[in-house]
Design an enzyme around this catalytic site. Structure first.
Site, PDB file in Angstrom:
ATOM      1  N   HIS A  90      12.154   3.568   6.097  1.00 53.83           N
ATOM      2  CA  HIS A  90      11.010   3.950   5.166  1.00 53.83           C
ATOM      3  C   HIS A  90      11.398   5.359   4.644  1.00 53.83           C
ATOM      4  O   HIS A  90      11.223   5.409   3.469  1.00 53.83           O
ATOM      5  CB  HIS A  90       9.711   4.333   6.158  1.00 53.83           C
ATOM      6  CG  HIS A  90       9.086   3.291   6.157  1.00 53.83           C
ATOM      7  ND1 HIS A  90       7.880   2.991   5.802  1.00 53.83           N
ATOM      8  CD2 HIS A  90       9.236   1.997   7.137  1.00 53.83           C
ATOM      9  CE1 HIS A  90       7.262   1.623   5.922  1.00 53.83           C
ATOM     10  NE2 HIS A  90       7.891   1.358   6.865  1.00 53.83           N
ATOM     11  N   GLU A  97       5.708  15.693   9.729  1.00 54.40           N
ATOM     12  CA  GLU A  97       5.527  14.973  10.704  1.00 54.40           C
ATOM     13  C   GLU A  97       4.191  15.475  11.515  1.00 54.40           C
ATOM     14  O   GLU A  97       4.191  16.404  11.812  1.00 54.40           O
ATOM     15  CB  GLU A  97       6.566  14.454  11.626  1.00 54.40           C
ATOM     16  CG  GLU A  97       7.760  13.751  10.882  1.00 54.40           C
ATOM     17  CD  GLU A  97       8.738  13.440  11.745  1.00 54.40           C
ATOM     18  OE1 GLU A  97       8.770  13.680  12.938  1.00 54.40           O
ATOM     19  OE2 GLU A  97      10.023  12.888  11.257  1.00 54.40           O
ATOM     20  N   THR A 119       2.534  10.129  10.210  1.00 51.99           N
ATOM     21  CA  THR A 119       1.864   9.862  11.584  1.00 51.99           C
ATOM     22  C   THR A 119       2.664   9.007  12.674  1.00 51.99           C
ATOM     23  O   THR A 119       2.072   9.059  13.601  1.00 51.99           O
ATOM     24  CB  THR A 119       0.396   9.309  11.294  1.00 51.99           C
ATOM     25  OG1 THR A 119       0.337   8.032  10.814  1.00 51.99           O
ATOM     26  CG2 THR A 119      -0.592  10.317  10.396  1.00 51.99           C
ATOM     27  N   LYS A 123       0.916  -1.203   0.138  1.00 50.97           N
ATOM     28  CA  LYS A 123      -0.043  -0.096  -0.053  1.00 50.97           C
ATOM     29  C   LYS A 123       0.831   1.255   0.099  1.00 50.97           C
ATOM     30  O   LYS A 123       0.522   2.341  -0.758  1.00 50.97           O
ATOM     31  CB  LYS A 123      -1.013   0.131   1.022  1.00 50.97           C
ATOM     32  CG  LYS A 123      -0.321  -0.305   2.458  1.00 50.97           C
ATOM     33  CD  LYS A 123      -1.405  -0.438   3.629  1.00 50.97           C
ATOM     34  CE  LYS A 123      -1.057  -0.510   4.948  1.00 50.97           C
ATOM     35  NZ  LYS A 123      -0.043  -1.718   5.031  1.00 50.97           N
TER      36      LYS A 123
END
Length: 197
Positions: A64, A79, A49, A24
């Site tokens: 990531h 963020e 998040t 995703k």
């Protein structure tokens, strides 16, 4: 998963759901890359998040960021663990695509925070409503990423059951608000709502 996605597959608002490691986030990144390719006046930003509450999460966030920098050079990272409505209102423009990754961690920050607070628990419904209104009002494209966790074993604890129920309701409300909904399974996009390749 194919790395070829055209900008014609970019709806104004999209929800991408799937299980852990379903592809995703990668699909959202590929959509952002397609948005940026060849368009000098366009921008893309990821609204993260997740919060680094422990070493494993810190490493996951760092990984990531590295992967995203390779796949989507030029994509900014913002963020915000709680106030997504304000982030959409502040950062959405017709030239900027926003990716919110992910709704599940956002809900976790409200319902199961590392530092519990009654104020957070009471504020969730209002924040969710404000977020969905901000999504509808956003002048630029928005891609939401979230987990579909309601297909597994029913959790034993009441707090976890309440979280799974709340996430199911959040996913339904987000799906209703978005033009396109995609379910990712084994890296493959399954169209649930709206035209998709």
């Amino acid at each position: 998963m194919t790395d070829q996605i055209s900008t014609c597959s970019l709806a104004r608002s999209q929800l991408i759901l799937g299980g852990q490691k379903s592809g995703k986030s990668r699909r959202a990144e590929l959509l952002a890359r397609a948005w940026l390719d060849g368009a000098l006046d366009r921008e893309a930003a990821l609204i993260a998040t997740g919060q680094p509450w422990d070493d494993e999460m810190r490493e996951r966030i760092a990984r990531h960021r590295r992967d995203r920098a390779e796949r989507v050079p030029g994509m900014a990272t913002l963020e915000e663990p709680l106030d997504l409505a304000a982030m959409l209102a502040r950062h959405s423009t017709p030239q900027r695509l926003l990716v919110v990754d992910c709704l599940t961690l956002w809900l976790t920050n409200w319902m199961m925070p590392a530092q519990p607070s009654e104020e957070l628990a009471r504020g969730w419904e209002g924040q969710c409503t404000a977020f969905l209104a901000a999504l509808q009002a956003a002048p630029g494209p928005v891609i939401l990423v979230g987990n579909e966790i309601g297909l597994g074993v029913i959790p034993l604890g009441s707090q976890v059951r309440a979280f799974v129920d709340a996430l199911g309701v959040l996913n339904q409300r987000a799906a209703q608000s978005c033009e396109t909904v995609t379910l990712m399974c084994a890296g493959l996009p399954l169209a649930l709502k709206g035209p998709q390749p």
